[in-house]
Enzyme design. Structure first.
Site, PDB file in Angstrom:
ATOM      1  N   ARG A   1      45.130  52.943  47.943  1.00 53.16           N
ATOM      2  CA  ARG A   1      45.081  53.058  49.407  1.00 53.16           C
ATOM      3  C   ARG A   1      45.967  52.027  50.086  1.00 53.16           C
ATOM      4  NH1 ARG A   1      42.599  48.951  52.006  1.00 53.16           N
ATOM      5  NH2 ARG A   1      41.469  47.547  50.626  1.00 53.16           N
TER       6      ARG A   1
ATOM      7  N   CYS B   1      48.942  49.018  49.250  1.00 48.54           N
ATOM      8  CA  CYS B   1      49.883  48.698  48.174  1.00 48.54           C
ATOM      9  C   CYS B   1      50.794  47.550  48.577  1.00 48.54           C
ATOM     10  CB  CYS B   1      50.719  49.925  47.837  1.00 48.54           C
ATOM     11  SG  CYS B   1      49.778  51.470  47.717  1.00 48.54           S
ATOM     12  N   ASP B   2      50.469  46.347  48.126  1.00 48.26           N
ATOM     13  CA  ASP B   2      51.327  45.180  48.304  1.00 48.26           C
ATOM     14  C   ASP B   2      52.461  45.331  47.297  1.00 48.26           C
ATOM     15  OD1 ASP B   2      52.564  42.718  48.260  1.00 48.26           O
ATOM     16  OD2 ASP B   2      50.734  41.551  48.045  1.00 48.26           O
TER      17      ASP B   2
ATOM     18  N   GLU C   1      42.736  40.312  33.504  1.00 44.59           N
ATOM     19  CA  GLU C   1      42.023  40.862  34.655  1.00 44.59           C
ATOM     20  C   GLU C   1      41.429  42.224  34.311  1.00 44.59           C
ATOM     21  OE1 GLU C   1      42.748  41.584  39.408  1.00 44.59           O
ATOM     22  OE2 GLU C   1      44.303  42.265  38.021  1.00 44.59           O
TER      23      GLU C   1
ATOM     24  N   TRP D   1      42.250  35.890  41.622  1.00 41.81           N
ATOM     25  CA  TRP D   1      41.203  36.131  42.624  1.00 41.81           C
ATOM     26  C   TRP D   1      40.717  34.874  43.338  1.00 41.81           C
ATOM     27  CZ3 TRP D   1      39.339  40.570  44.618  1.00 41.81           C
ATOM     28  CH2 TRP D   1      39.700  41.757  43.983  1.00 41.81           C
TER      29      TRP D   1
ATOM     30  N   CYS E   1      41.786  48.261  46.351  1.00 37.40           N
ATOM     31  CA  CYS E   1      43.101  48.791  46.726  1.00 37.40           C
ATOM     32  C   CYS E   1      43.472  49.927  45.768  1.00 37.40           C
ATOM     33  CB  CYS E   1      44.150  47.691  46.687  1.00 37.40           C
ATOM     34  SG  CYS E   1      43.849  46.366  47.880  1.00 37.40           S
TER      35      CYS E   1
ATOM     36  N   TYR F   1      35.610  45.738  41.983  1.00 38.00           N
ATOM     37  CA  TYR F   1      36.014  46.710  40.967  1.00 38.00           C
ATOM     38  C   TYR F   1      35.059  46.906  39.792  1.00 38.00           C
ATOM     39  CZ  TYR F   1      40.538  46.508  43.349  1.00 38.00           C
ATOM     40  OH  TYR F   1      41.537  46.572  44.287  1.00 38.00           O
TER      41      TYR F   1
END
Length: 318
Positions: free
Chosen positions: A220, A222-223, A74, A96, A200, A138
């Site tokens: 910002r 956060c899993d 990734e 994704w 994120c 991104y």
């Protein structure tokens, strides 16, 4: 003065303990909140973790297996600037897929499963172009941030090359290593609505001291159970990649989490993981220095001394 120093015989906490402590606090003390996915979370705001990256150390979790190769693929994909899931699914990376799959199901009403959807993404370029693109996520912002140039008569046209924030960052580190502007971001306000998911892990800033490159990552959203383990590994990987191009060693990763959350349907994962004891100290080695940071291949990265406990499955909230 000596009394303030840590006793020599006091054990040093394992680097993963801070992650497990954060997981415990979020689950026990977190504010229960509604969220975009409808699943619901428990959340704390404004948390920090620090990880030593010297001597090839890498903050891979050991209380569950983190599949580092998909994470590395990734990161290489991010640096390519690509925004289609096709190169990822061709490599067996499904990180994704859920977002375009959900969009396709809602748009067509077709109850297609992930494997069939990915098979079409690979086999049909037109299908991949229509349904597999994530918008300017991104990589697009990292290496092709929009730039507009004069086009005559007071008009401006978009430069297809854009601004390569990563290349500019490496140049700045090499030429002005004490600058407080050694950073890049993915948070492009003008393009957020076109993204499958706004960034994120959004802003990375770098700091050079004593021949070492350190990174601070501002995240910002956060899993903590599923996303953050990948984010930590990838930030450490990227820091080492950039350090290599700048003839520096890696220093420290400082992680700042804003909304740090656990999904309510991750209870089994949380209970299982918090019952485990971390151990070991894996290393991430880069075995080849390519001409640029954009020329890396997955074969350039080797993780050693990684003996994690078993993977803990949990659903992804889309």
């Amino acid at each position: 003065m000596a009394s303030l120093l840590r006793p020599l015989d006091r054990p040093v906490a394992h680097y993963e303990e801070q992650y497990l402590d954060l997981m415990r606090r979020v689950w026990v003390e977190g504010d229960e909140r509604r969220d975009r996915t409808g699943v619901g979370t428990r959340s704390l705001f404004g948390e920090t973790m620090r990880f030593d990256l010297s001597d090839d150390r890498v903050p891979l979790l050991t209380t569950k297996r983190v599949y580092w190769k998909p994470a590395a693929r990734e990161m290489i994909w991010f640096l390519s600037g690509d925004t289609s899931i096709r190169p990822l699914v061709e490599q067996g990376v499904h990180i994704w897929t859920d977002w375009p799959l959900d969009r396709y199901r809602r748009a067509t009403g077709e109850a297609i499963d992930r494997d069939a959807f990915e098979a079409r993404i690979i086999a049909e370029p037109g299908f991949a172009e229509e349904w597999g693109d994530l918008g300017p996520v991104y990589g697009a912002q990292w290496v092709r941030w929009p730039k507009y140039v004069p086009a005559g008569e007071g008009l401006f046209a978009r430069d297809p090359q854009g601004i390569n924030q990563i290349a500019d960052l490496i140049t700045a580190i090499r030429t002005n290593s004490t600058s407080r502007r050694l950073l890049f971001t993915g948070w492009n306000v003008a393009e957020l609505e076109g993204m499958a998911l706004p960034p994120c892990h959004m802003t990375y800033q770098f700091y050079v001291s004593g021949g070492r490159l350190s990174c601070s990552l501002y995240q910002r959203s956060c899993d903590l159970a599923l996303g953050v383990p990948f984010n930590l590994f990838e930030a450490a990987m990227l820091t080492r990649m950039i350090a290599l191009q700048c003839d520096l060693e890696a220093g420290e990763l400082v992680w700042f989490g804003a909304d740090v959350h656990l999904y309510l349907n991750h209870e089994a994962l949380v209970e299982t993981q918090l019952a485990r004891v971390p151990g070991g100290e894996p290393r991430l080695r880069i075995v080849r220095r390519p001409e640029t940071v954009f020329d890396h291949r997955i074969e350039d990265f080797v993780v050693e001394d990684y003996a994690p406990q078993p993977h803990i499955p949990a659903p992804v909230a889309v």
